[in-house]
Design an enzyme around this catalytic site. Sequence first.
Site, PDB file in Angstrom:
ATOM      1  N   SER A 143       0.856  -1.198   0.000  1.00 45.82           N
ATOM      2  CA  SER A 143       0.000   0.000   0.000  1.00 45.82           C
ATOM      3  C   SER A 143       0.881   1.233   0.000  1.00 45.82           C
ATOM      4  O   SER A 143       1.999   1.204   0.549  1.00 45.82           O
ATOM      5  CB  SER A 143      -0.867   0.008   1.264  1.00 45.82           C
ATOM      6  OG  SER A 143      -1.516   1.255   1.411  1.00 45.82           O
ATOM      7  N   TYR A 156      -1.116  -0.511  10.199  1.00 46.63           N
ATOM      8  CA  TYR A 156      -1.295  -0.992   8.819  1.00 46.63           C
ATOM      9  C   TYR A 156      -0.110  -0.543   7.953  1.00 46.63           C
ATOM     10  O   TYR A 156       0.501  -1.350   7.242  1.00 46.63           O
ATOM     11  CB  TYR A 156      -2.609  -0.436   8.286  1.00 46.63           C
ATOM     12  CG  TYR A 156      -2.915  -0.751   6.840  1.00 46.63           C
ATOM     13  CD1 TYR A 156      -3.303  -2.031   6.459  1.00 46.63           C
ATOM     14  CD2 TYR A 156      -2.861   0.255   5.860  1.00 46.63           C
ATOM     15  CE1 TYR A 156      -3.612  -2.308   5.128  1.00 46.63           C
ATOM     16  CE2 TYR A 156      -3.176  -0.015   4.534  1.00 46.63           C
ATOM     17  CZ  TYR A 156      -3.550  -1.306   4.179  1.00 46.63           C
ATOM     18  OH  TYR A 156      -3.849  -1.576   2.866  1.00 46.63           O
ATOM     19  N   LYS A 160       2.688  -2.820   6.023  1.00 45.44           N
ATOM     20  CA  LYS A 160       2.866  -2.804   4.561  1.00 45.44           C
ATOM     21  C   LYS A 160       4.326  -2.458   4.206  1.00 45.44           C
ATOM     22  O   LYS A 160       4.882  -2.987   3.234  1.00 45.44           O
ATOM     23  CB  LYS A 160       1.884  -1.829   3.912  1.00 45.44           C
ATOM     24  CG  LYS A 160       0.413  -2.272   4.021  1.00 45.44           C
ATOM     25  CD  LYS A 160       0.161  -3.585   3.299  1.00 45.44           C
ATOM     26  CE  LYS A 160      -1.311  -3.961   3.232  1.00 45.44           C
ATOM     27  NZ  LYS A 160      -1.570  -5.182   2.467  1.00 45.44           N
TER      28      LYS A 160
HETATM   29  N1  LIG Z   1      -8.743  -1.017  -1.552  1.00 44.97           N
HETATM   30  C1  LIG Z   1      -7.734  -0.199  -1.353  1.00 44.97           C
HETATM   31  O1  LIG Z   1      -7.866   1.043  -1.430  1.00 44.97           O
HETATM   32  C2  LIG Z   1      -6.362  -0.740  -1.047  1.00 44.97           C
HETATM   33  C3  LIG Z   1      -5.264   0.137  -1.146  1.00 44.97           C
HETATM   34  C4  LIG Z   1      -3.986  -0.357  -0.883  1.00 44.97           C
HETATM   35  C5  LIG Z   1      -3.800  -1.672  -0.547  1.00 44.97           C
HETATM   36  N2  LIG Z   1      -4.896  -2.505  -0.451  1.00 44.97           N
HETATM   37  C6  LIG Z   1      -4.632  -3.900  -0.096  1.00 44.97           C
HETATM   38  O2  LIG Z   1      -5.242  -4.744  -1.057  1.00 44.97           O
HETATM   39  C7  LIG Z   1      -5.573  -5.991  -0.455  1.00 44.97           C
HETATM   40  C8  LIG Z   1      -7.003  -6.362  -0.812  1.00 44.97           C
HETATM   41  O3  LIG Z   1      -7.875  -5.359  -0.339  1.00 44.97           O
HETATM   42  P1  LIG Z   1      -9.307  -5.093  -0.986  1.00 44.97           P
HETATM   43  O4  LIG Z   1      -9.484  -3.621  -1.002  1.00 44.97           O
HETATM   44  O5  LIG Z   1      -9.500  -5.862  -2.229  1.00 44.97           O
HETATM   45  O6  LIG Z   1     -10.254  -5.703   0.177  1.00 44.97           O
HETATM   46  P2  LIG Z   1     -11.704  -6.370   0.119  1.00 44.97           P
HETATM   47  O7  LIG Z   1     -12.513  -5.810  -0.984  1.00 44.97           O
HETATM   48  O8  LIG Z   1     -12.214  -6.255   1.512  1.00 44.97           O
HETATM   49  O9  LIG Z   1     -11.380  -7.904  -0.232  1.00 44.97           O
HETATM   50  C9  LIG Z   1     -10.597  -8.647   0.634  1.00 44.97           C
HETATM   51  C10 LIG Z   1     -10.581 -10.090   0.178  1.00 44.97           C
HETATM   52  O10 LIG Z   1      -9.697 -10.818   1.029  1.00 44.97           O
HETATM   53  C11 LIG Z   1     -10.418 -11.799   1.786  1.00 44.97           C
HETATM   54  N3  LIG Z   1      -9.826 -11.768   3.129  1.00 44.97           N
HETATM   55  C12 LIG Z   1      -9.854 -10.755   4.024  1.00 44.97           C
HETATM   56  N4  LIG Z   1      -9.175 -11.095   5.126  1.00 44.97           N
HETATM   57  C13 LIG Z   1      -8.693 -12.338   4.917  1.00 44.97           C
HETATM   58  C14 LIG Z   1      -7.922 -13.248   5.695  1.00 44.97           C
HETATM   59  N5  LIG Z   1      -7.512 -12.929   6.930  1.00 44.97           N
HETATM   60  N6  LIG Z   1      -7.622 -14.451   5.175  1.00 44.97           N
HETATM   61  C15 LIG Z   1      -8.037 -14.804   3.929  1.00 44.97           C
HETATM   62  N7  LIG Z   1      -8.776 -13.995   3.159  1.00 44.97           N
HETATM   63  C16 LIG Z   1      -9.100 -12.778   3.651  1.00 44.97           C
HETATM   64  C17 LIG Z   1     -11.885 -11.344   1.710  1.00 44.97           C
HETATM   65  O11 LIG Z   1     -12.802 -12.433   1.820  1.00 44.97           O
HETATM   66  P3  LIG Z   1     -13.364 -12.890   3.283  1.00 44.97           P
HETATM   67  O12 LIG Z   1     -13.821 -11.651   3.970  1.00 44.97           O
HETATM   68  O13 LIG Z   1     -14.422 -13.892   2.987  1.00 44.97           O
HETATM   69  O14 LIG Z   1     -12.168 -13.493   3.953  1.00 44.97           O
HETATM   70  C18 LIG Z   1     -11.925 -10.785   0.301  1.00 44.97           C
HETATM   71  O15 LIG Z   1     -11.978 -11.809  -0.658  1.00 44.97           O
HETATM   72  C19 LIG Z   1      -5.299  -5.835   1.048  1.00 44.97           C
HETATM   73  O16 LIG Z   1      -4.051  -6.401   1.355  1.00 44.97           O
HETATM   74  C20 LIG Z   1      -5.233  -4.331   1.234  1.00 44.97           C
HETATM   75  O17 LIG Z   1      -4.393  -3.964   2.318  1.00 44.97           O
HETATM   76  C21 LIG Z   1      -6.161  -2.066  -0.681  1.00 44.97           C
END
Ligand SMILES: NC(=O)c1ccc[n+]([C@@H]2O[C@H](COP(=O)([O-])OP(=O)(O)OC[C@H]3O[C@@H](n4cnc5c(N)ncnc54)[C@H](OP(=O)(O)O)[C@@H]3O)[C@@H](O)[C@H]2O)c1
Length: 252
Positions: A143, A156, A160
């Site tokens: 991130s 967080y 990261k």
């Molecule tokens: N969205 C952003 O703005 C953003 C920016 C920078 C970095 N990121 C990073 O991108 C990654 C994905 O985020 P996202 O925005 O796509 O989130 P999201 O929409 O909430 O999706 C998260 C996915 O991961 C699964 N998950 C969550 N916790 C888990 C765990 N402990 N073990 C296994 N599966 C898990 C969830 O399914 P279940 O809930 O069923 O487990 C879901 O499939 C994360 O690492 C986040 O830090 C996101």
Amino acid sequence: MTTVELSGKVALITGASRGIGYGIAEALLARGDRVCITGRNEDALKEAVEALGADRVIGVAGKAHDEAHQAVAVERTLEAFGRVDHLVNNAGTNPVFGPIADLDLNVARKVFETNVVSALGFAQKTWHAWQKDNGGSIVNITSVAGLSASPFIGAYGISKAAMDNLTRQLAHEYAPRVRVNSIAPAVVKTKFAQALYEGREEEAAAAYPLGRLGVPADIGGAAAFLTSAQADWITGQTLVVDGGIFLKAGHN
Ligand SMILES: NC(=O)c1ccc[n+]([C@@H]2O[C@H](COP(=O)([O-])OP(=O)(O)OC[C@H]3O[C@@H](n4cnc5c(N)ncnc54)[C@H](OP(=O)(O)O)[C@@H]3O)[C@@H](O)[C@H]2O)c1
């Protein structure tokens, strides 16, 4: 139905029943890979497998930090597809908001366990089961919060940043067979980030030189590149995918 020529490659993507992981699965499937996705909620995972196409996708439910789940996910991928070329460590958590002076250390441990230790566990298991003998690549989803101080989401951001260094460490130790890189996104429109833009998307997007927030396909495209032969001489890097927000004062 479009027929896709198979690439012969297989990817394991953690946390991919929705959001960025799902977008990465779509991008890798579009170029012909077969894919194993993980997530905690079994029903949501099944729905995602069906939507992505059960002929080339399997789902293995479990918590990313659970070592037994890591082993089963790698094993099931090998059973189903015979190989595991690419690992995308995408599952992550950001459960608290507030100053780190008052951060509950058990919460800090949970953030590190889910974001950092899980990624290392999956990287160890795919290495021993396939990559050390056959090669491949790893992409860690980090991130922009890990690239500078991040007020109110300190734990967080620190986790990261640790993942970005894990990327460099693995890149060094797993070379020359396996390349390891990170993608550091800014705000991407998913459930995880909803609170940051809901009801004020236009205002939030205005801060970005490229004029919009990210979508999962933006990260999917970057992951497809980093796991492709086009990136064959790139390892240990963090690719910032942020609509240009880091160009602005206060973001670097
Ligand atoms: N969205 C952003 O703005 C953003 C920016 C920078 C970095 N990121 C990073 O991108 C990654 C994905 O985020 P996202 O925005 O796509 O989130 P999201 O929409 O909430 O999706 C998260 C996915 O991961 C699964 N998950 C969550 N916790 C888990 C765990 N402990 N073990 C296994 N599966 C898990 C969830 O399914 P279940 O809930 O069923 O487990 C879901 O499939 C994360 O690492 C986040 O830090 C996101």
